[in-house]
Every structure is written in C-alpha cells, then in structure tokens.
Design a protein around this motif. Structure first.
Motif, PDB file in Angstrom:
ATOM      1  N   GLU A  49      -0.604   5.432  22.040  1.00  0.00           N
ATOM      2  CA  GLU A  49      -1.554   4.353  21.797  1.00  0.00           C
ATOM      3  C   GLU A  49      -2.732   4.851  20.960  1.00  0.00           C
ATOM      4  OE1 GLU A  49      -2.447   1.547  25.079  1.00  0.00           O
ATOM      5  OE2 GLU A  49      -1.370   2.995  26.341  1.00  0.00           O
ATOM      6  N   ARG A  50      -3.396   3.907  20.306  1.00  0.00           N
ATOM      7  CA  ARG A  50      -4.610   4.240  19.571  1.00  0.00           C
ATOM      8  C   ARG A  50      -5.813   3.707  20.334  1.00  0.00           C
ATOM      9  NH1 ARG A  50      -3.696   3.160  14.228  1.00  0.00           N
ATOM     10  NH2 ARG A  50      -3.316   5.397  14.067  1.00  0.00           N
ATOM     11  N   VAL A  51      -6.874   4.517  20.402  1.00  0.00           N
ATOM     12  CA  VAL A  51      -8.087   4.110  21.088  1.00  0.00           C
ATOM     13  C   VAL A  51      -9.227   4.008  20.084  1.00  0.00           C
ATOM     14  CG1 VAL A  51      -7.315   5.256  23.201  1.00  0.00           C
ATOM     15  CG2 VAL A  51      -8.861   6.455  21.640  1.00  0.00           C
ATOM     16  N   LEU A  74      -9.455   5.986  16.292  1.00  0.00           N
ATOM     17  CA  LEU A  74      -9.677   5.267  15.039  1.00  0.00           C
ATOM     18  C   LEU A  74     -10.819   5.896  14.236  1.00  0.00           C
ATOM     19  CD1 LEU A  74      -8.870   2.827  13.291  1.00  0.00           C
ATOM     20  CD2 LEU A  74     -10.554   1.475  14.556  1.00  0.00           C
ATOM     21  N   ALA A  75     -11.762   6.549  14.915  1.00  0.00           N
ATOM     22  CA  ALA A  75     -12.907   7.154  14.247  1.00  0.00           C
ATOM     23  C   ALA A  75     -12.593   8.597  13.863  1.00  0.00           C
ATOM     24  CB  ALA A  75     -14.127   7.094  15.163  1.00  0.00           C
ATOM     25  N   MET A 130     -17.546   8.962  10.873  1.00  0.00           N
ATOM     26  CA  MET A 130     -17.142   7.565  10.909  1.00  0.00           C
ATOM     27  C   MET A 130     -17.041   7.122  12.367  1.00  0.00           C
ATOM     28  SD  MET A 130     -16.842   6.739   7.724  1.00  0.00           S
ATOM     29  CE  MET A 130     -17.411   7.932   6.502  1.00  0.00           C
ATOM     30  N   PHE A 131     -17.970   6.273  12.785  1.00  0.00           N
ATOM     31  CA  PHE A 131     -17.992   5.771  14.159  1.00  0.00           C
ATOM     32  C   PHE A 131     -17.351   4.391  14.236  1.00  0.00           C
ATOM     33  CE2 PHE A 131     -22.045   8.245  15.486  1.00  0.00           C
ATOM     34  CZ  PHE A 131     -21.274   9.282  15.964  1.00  0.00           C
ATOM     35  N   VAL A 132     -16.787   4.083  15.389  1.00  0.00           N
ATOM     36  CA  VAL A 132     -16.546   2.694  15.767  1.00  0.00           C
ATOM     37  C   VAL A 132     -17.751   2.279  16.596  1.00  0.00           C
ATOM     38  CG1 VAL A 132     -15.099   1.082  17.041  1.00  0.00           C
ATOM     39  CG2 VAL A 132     -14.046   2.945  15.740  1.00  0.00           C
ATOM     40  N   ALA A 179      -6.052  -3.023  13.602  1.00  0.00           N
ATOM     41  CA  ALA A 179      -6.004  -1.595  13.293  1.00  0.00           C
ATOM     42  C   ALA A 179      -5.160  -0.821  14.306  1.00  0.00           C
ATOM     43  CB  ALA A 179      -7.414  -1.023  13.250  1.00  0.00           C
ATOM     44  N   GLY A 180      -4.462  -1.540  15.174  1.00  0.00           N
ATOM     45  CA  GLY A 180      -3.569  -0.890  16.122  1.00  0.00           C
ATOM     46  C   GLY A 180      -4.246  -0.339  17.352  1.00  0.00           C
ATOM     47  N   VAL A 181      -5.493  -0.733  17.600  1.00  0.00           N
ATOM     48  CA  VAL A 181      -6.230  -0.237  18.763  1.00  0.00           C
ATOM     49  C   VAL A 181      -5.818  -1.029  20.000  1.00  0.00           C
ATOM     50  CG1 VAL A 181      -8.515   0.010  19.807  1.00  0.00           C
ATOM     51  CG2 VAL A 181      -8.172   0.542  17.379  1.00  0.00           C
ATOM     52  N   THR A 182      -5.387  -0.325  21.027  1.00  0.00           N
ATOM     53  CA  THR A 182      -5.002  -0.976  22.280  1.00  0.00           C
ATOM     54  C   THR A 182      -6.011  -0.736  23.392  1.00  0.00           C
ATOM     55  OG1 THR A 182      -3.671   0.954  22.886  1.00  0.00           O
ATOM     56  CG2 THR A 182      -2.543  -0.841  21.746  1.00  0.00           C
ATOM     57  N   GLN A 183      -6.822   0.308  23.265  1.00  0.00           N
ATOM     58  CA  GLN A 183      -7.854   0.595  24.259  1.00  0.00           C
ATOM     59  C   GLN A 183      -9.182   0.853  23.563  1.00  0.00           C
ATOM     60  OE1 GLN A 183      -7.174   3.533  27.310  1.00  0.00           O
ATOM     61  NE2 GLN A 183      -4.962   3.198  27.305  1.00  0.00           N
TER      62      GLN A 183
END
Length: 746
Positions: A528-530, A560-561, A592-594, A606-610
């Motif tokens: 998964e992507r967080v 992601l970041a 690069m922050f989220v 963007a494929g983020v699940t968590q």
C-alpha cells in the motif's frame, strides 16, 4: 611494515573522531535530532538542531541502506520505489550506487550503520594518505607529510561533513589526483613508471566521479586543471609542458570509467525541479551562501564563534554557534574554514621560492576567493551550464584547507632558531591574536530584531568557551616550532606527527561528528501507499514534522512524499496539485511534504490508501487506528494498482500479478520502464502513472527499469575498465612498485 607506518598511523588518527561509532556501536548521523518526531516521540535532543546534519539521517542513511540492499539482493540500485511515488535512485548521483566500496559492502551484507562507519573511517584516512603522498612528491619530510595528511583528514571541514558522506567520499580522491599529476609533471618518470602514474590518475578520477557529489567533483577537476597549468608553466623547459598530455588523457579516461553512473545522472538532470536559468536575483541568492568575512575569524579555531553542538541559552533553544543568527541558513559545516594556529604559523615558514609550491598556493588562493563570494563566481554561475543549481559557493574552501595542510607540511624542515628566529615559537600566538581580537569586536553585529546586549553575550560566551582550546593549540604549536632545530630527535618527530591529532581532539573533534542509535523501523503496510502529513521544517529550530521525509523507506513503506537532491518536475507538479499549494517547506526546496490541505480525492488518485497524521483530519472522517500521538485514516476505494496486484518491488524491477488487459500502477512512470510477460515485451505508457495494455490471458508481468544512458554508459565504461586493467598489467609487470619522493626540502 615500516614502509607502511605513515598509512597505518593516518588510519589510526582517522578513528579518533569516530570513536563513538567504532567503540560504542552507534551510527554516524544526528539520530537524536530525528527521534523527537512522531512516531518515535522521544524527548528533545541535548544538542541544538542542525538542519544540514539532519540530512545525514534523512537522505544519506536511507540511500546507502537501499544501495546496500540492492546489491545484496543481486539487483542494480537504479530505482527507489518507496519515496515520491517512485523516483530514480542511481540518477540522483549522491546515492553513488556504482561506487565500488558500496558494491562490496552490499554484496557482503554488512549492516548499514556499520558500513557507513567503516566508509567514513576509510575515506578520512584515505584523504590523509593522499595528502601524505602529494606532500612527499613535493619534497616534504616524512613527518611533515604525515602532519599534512592528519591536518587535512582531521580538519573541521572534513569532520563536519562526515555525516553527509558523499562529500568526504568525493573529496578524499582529490589529493590523490593532484599527487599523480605531480608525478607526471615532475619529469622524473618515463616508460612504465609514467604509465603507472597515468593509470593511477585515471582510476582516482573515475572513483571521484563515482563517489557521487558532482559539485565537489567539479571542484576536483577545477583543482586538477589549475594545478596542472601552474605547475607546467611555472617550470623551466618544455618537457613538463609536454607532460600535460598524459594528465589530460588520465583525467579523460577517469571520466569514461564513470559513464555507467554519470550518463543516467546527466539524462535525468534535464527533468530536475532545480533546473533553472541563471538570473541576477538567483546569483544574489547563490552568493548569500558564501563565507562571510567575519567567518574567517575561525581560521585558528573552528569553534571560536561557538560550537553547533552546544547551547548558549538552553531554555530559549539558542545555539552557541551565533553566525546562524546573522547569516540566513548559516551553518558550521558550510563555513568550516579553520586550519588551526600551527598550520597558520607554518604558512609563514613555507619555502615560497620553490616553484613546486606555487600550484598549491594558486589553488588555495583561488578557492578562498570563490568561497568568499567574490565576483569570480560570476564566471562559474553564468558561464558553466548547471552551476546555478549547485549548493553554497563556500564549500570550495575545502581546497584552501587542503592546500594549507600540504604547504604547512612542506614548511616542516630543520631550522636553526638563532638570532631573530628564536622568537619563532611565539608565531602561533602572534598569528592567532589578531583573529581573537577580530572575533571579540563582533559583538556589535546584532541583526535587526535581536537584542544587542543578548547578542554580545553570545559572542562573549563563544570566545570564553574557546579560550582554553585556543591556549592548548598555541602551546602545542609553539612547542612544535621550538624544536625545529632538533628534527633528528625521535621525541621531536613524535611530537610533530602527533600534533594534528592532539590539536583536533583537544580543540574541536570530540563532538563535531554526530552519532546515535539508528531509528527503529515501523511495521510494514505491504504494497500500500501512505501519505504522511507534514507541514513545517526549521533552519535553526526543529519543525513540527510528523515523520520526516525518506524515513519511510527504512521500513520499506511506500510514501507519497520524499526528499531528494534531484526530483522530477512532474512529481513536484503532482504533489502541488494534491496539496493545493507548494509541497515544499520554506526552509528547503528539496523536501516534498504532503500537507494537511491535501485533497482526499487526489490522494486516492495518487494511489494513497492510508493517511498518517498527528493532527485531526476531519475531511477524512474517523481514524481507523489511533496510536499514542498520531492516527491512521483509510481512504476508501483507493488502490495503488488497478487491473493488477503488486507482488514485489525491487530496485530495478517490479513484479505484478495481472487480472485485466489494462493495467495501471500508481507509480511514477519515467523513461526507461518496460514490461514483459516472459515472452513478449510491452511499452509502459502514461505521463504520470504506469499504464500497460496486455493480452487478456496475461497472468504475470515483470516491469524493468533501464534509465536512459545506462546501457551505453556501462558498455563504454566497461571497455574503459578493461583498458585500464590492461594498462595496469603492462605498467606493473616486472617493475618495482615503490614510488620515490622528489628531493626533500632542505
């Protein structure tokens, strides 16, 4: 064994600043800085925040960890699947994925913390041995050459950059390059001996580039060119001028040896978010990072303007290193110009009439002028492509420190202290006193908004803390010079050889290199992507980030970041769209922050699940899991893979289990990705994400990453390595490998 005692001694000296890591099992880097952030949530560290040193944990430790892991798994370290939705690993250059020592330690499965300690130890010693070799070729006595080598390897600059290993790794090869150039230009070698020197020069030039820090690679080549020109044209006769050709061939061959790594780096750099057009405004910002005149006051003692590891006012979180208040982004390592009172004194005793010292003097003078931000920088900033994207111009001061160390070693020679010379033991005090007075006068430099009295107390406190170390340095320096007339005495030799180590240990080296226990990893979340919500980052004080960027990769968590020296501009644009604002904190344009303003719909795209956050996120509903100080949110319906399942991620490949004819993987697509089912090859399309169309009966796919320039670079570099090996066989067959120094200074 007696032949190798200088190298063994320099190896022992290099261990002195690393004793915590070597003896206590700690890792190099300010891990305590980072441990205060959730999810570790430890107490605030005992030392002030150092934003530059933090990069040792946030960038270099994860990069080395992935490079070692890749080679240990038999993969090429080409791709980082864990940060920034996937980003090149080799092509950021500073990861140094093809650097031979990194390959060896990866194949041997040496743990990252131990490997980085061994590498730091080796490269500090290697730099010192290179300076020893260079000094001997220029005519220094053995003990003078050892003094020079130890003075450089234990210098404040080298120790301050140890936690950022690409710097000292790259720099450690520069004195070797200059030494082999000296061998070629001295006109004392011919035939196989000259061929050996050419081979050595090419090997060292190639290793310098593979070490990865291209700004210091540029400094290395600048030093080589200037040194060669001054050496050749300051010498009598035309023979040495003709020897410039082997130097050019050696440097060129060294560049070709590195093409397997260099071509992918150059190819990726055209997409860099830092790529810019030189402007007057940009030049002013670039010069802002130069060494300011007041920072030259630290020439006799690195901590004369305060130590970056100590508090001045702990309750108010004020560092004792006061230049960080005066200079935006001021950092101890960026301005580490110190050479010490003894080296400064010896510069007045250098045999300046000898033409062999002129190239070093020219190199040292030019580097100091560039480090100070003089108009000479305009030639580089506006004239050299890509130079406007490099870091602080003050970093080139390393060449000044190197030149000063070698020149000081050449000054150590028998000298009768008769007549006026009997006052020479006072020289370390005489050269130090003006700098002490200068440093004391800086209490009136308080910037706007800072109380003048409080600032004066900072300056006075720094000087008082430096008083005893400075006294030690003056006493040791005076004692060394006092015995110049008794150079045959064994005790005198021991004093001179041990002086750099004594000065470093007593004056500054004991706490310059940060160490600590490595961070604990977090539980894996599979494929998964967080998105980890962060929002601030500080130059002089630690921000309130949740999990600093890149650390997810240590736990093999897809984040992601991220934080990188080269980031694809499309990745930056994607994160800007997700956040609804620039993803970078004001303190650092490479992070690069989220942020908490992130759009849930775009996070899902963007494929983020968590989503992990220490602050409540009402727009994401109720947390699905709550830890001590942070919570996890689930984004329903999101998936990193559509029409397939990610089975595994590698550093040059990705394995998929396919369930549809149209597959979309929410990982960054960049030139070089291809897909294969074992029989057929399919193109990987998509501007941002990877999209593959396959026949309906396809069950498995393997995506492989072959960055542009890799195959051609490896092919050419491989041929160059074969040529180098063949030349080595010819050069060393049936000949003595002992390299004699030139005539010693009388």
């Amino acid at each position: 064994m007696r032949r190798f005692w200088p190298a063994l001694l320099l190896l022992a000296f290099a261990a002195i600043p690393l004793y915590r890591a070597l003896l206590m099992g700690q890792a190099i880097g300010p891990f305590d800085h980072i441990r205060q952030f959730a999810p570790w949530n430890a107490a605030a560290p005992d030392q002030p925040w150092d934003v530059l040193q933090a990069d040792g944990v946030l960038q270099f430790y994860p990069w080395r960890d992935m490079v070692f892991d890749a080679w240990g798994k038999g993969q090429l370290p080409l791709w980082n699947p864990y940060q920034l939705a996937g980003t090149p690993l080799l092509a950021n250059s500073q990861s140094a994925g093809f650097y031979p020592p990194h390959i060896l330690l990866g194949l041997l499965h040496v743990p990252t913390s131990i490997a980085m300690t061994l590498l730091a130890w080796f490269h500090l010693a290697w730099a010192g041995i290179g300076v020893y070799f260079l000094s001997r070729r220029l005519g220094a006595l053995k003990m003078g050459a050892v003094f020079a080598g130890a003075s450089f390897s234990l210098s404040a600059f080298m120790l301050a950059w140890t936690a950022l290993p690409s710097v000292i790794t790259t720099v450690s090869w520069i004195p070797w390059i200059l030494a082999f150039i000296t061998c070629l230009l001295q006109g004392q070698s011919e035939g196989k001996e000259r061929l050996r020197y050419l081979v050595g020069l090419a090997f060292c030039a190639g290793m310098m580039i593979l070490a990865g820090h291209l700004q210091f690679v540029a400094y290395g080549f600048m030093a080589a060119v200037l040194y060669t020109l001054v050496f050749a044209f300051a010498s009598a006769g035309g023979a040495r001028k003709l020897a410039v050709l082997p130097v050019v061939l050696g440097l060129a061959l060294g560049g070709i040896l590195s093409l397997g790594q260099l071509l992918p780096v150059l190819g990726y750099s055209q997409f860099s978010h830092r790529r810019n057009t030189p402007t007057a405004v940009g030049y002013d910002a670039y010069i802002g990072g130069s060494i300011k005149p007041h920072e030259l006051a630290t020439l006799p003692l690195a901590t004369l303007q305060g130590s970056p590891r100590h508090w001045s006012v702990r309750e108010e979180k004020i560092s004792a290193y006061w230049p960080s208040i005066v200079k935006q982004g001021g950092n101890f390592a960026e301005s580490a110009v110190a050479v010490g009172p003894l080296v400064l004194a010896l510069l007045f005793l250098v045999p300046w009439k000898r033409r062999e010292v002129w190239p070093l003097a020219a190199m040292g003078l030019l580097s100091l002028l560039l480090a100070l931000g003089t108009p000479l920088n305009r030639l580089l900033y506006f004239g050299v492509p890509g130079w406007s994207s490099t870091g602080s111009p003050g970093r080139i001061v390393v060449l000044f420190v190197m030149a000063a160390s070698v020149l000081a070693g050449l000054a150590i020679r028998p000298m009768e202290l008769a007549g006026r010379k009997k006052f020479l033991p006072l020289l370390p005090f005489v050269v130090t006193l003006p700098f002490l007075v200068w440093a004391s006068s800086m209490s009136g430099m308080a910037p706007e908004g800072i109380d003048a009295g409080a600032f004066g107390s900072l300056v006075a406190g720094a000087i008082s803390q430096a008083a005893f170390p400075m006294l030690i340095g003056i006493v040791i320096g005076g004692a060394c010079i006092a015995v110049l007339s008794r150079m045959d005495d064994r005790r005198v030799k021991i004093l001179w050889i041990a002086a750099p180590a004594l000065l470093a240990w007593t004056c500054y080296a004991s706490d310059i290199v940060p160490t600590g226990e490595p961070l604990a990893t977090q539980p894996s979340v599979g494929q998964e992507r967080v998105a980890i919500i962060n929002g601030s980052w500080g130059l002089s004080q630690a921000g309130k980030a949740f999990m600093p960027p890149n650390l997810a990769s240590l736990s093999r968590i897809h984040d992601l970041a991220g934080y990188d020296s080269l980031i694809h501009r499309d990745t930056v644009a994607m994160l800007t769209d997700v956040d609804g604002q620039p993803p970078t904190p004001l303190a650092n344009g490479n992070i690069m922050f989220v942020k908490k303003t992130a759009d849930p719909v775009k996070l899902a795209d963007a494929g983020v699940t968590q989503v992990w956050s220490r602050e409540p996120l009402p727009n994401l509903g109720t947390p699905t899991e709550v830890e001590d100080t942070w919570a996890k949110y689930t984004i329903q319906g999101a998936s990193r893979a559509i029409g397939a399942e990610v089975v595994s991620d590698g550093y040059d490949r990705q394995e998929l289990s396919v369930s549809a004819s149209r597959v979309t993987i929410k990982d960054r697509n960049m030139p070089g990705w291809t897909a294969s089912d074992g029989t057929n090859t399919y193109p990987v399309k998509g501007d941002i994400w990877r999209e593959i169309h396959v026949p309906a009966d396809t069950k498995k796919l393997v995506l492989r990453y072959d960055p542009p320039g890799l195959k051609m670079g490896l092919l050419i570099a491989g041929f160059a390595w074969l040529v180098l090996i063949a030349l080595s066989v010819v050069a060393f067959r049936g000949t003595s490998r002992k390299v004699k120094p030139s005539v010693e200074v009388a």
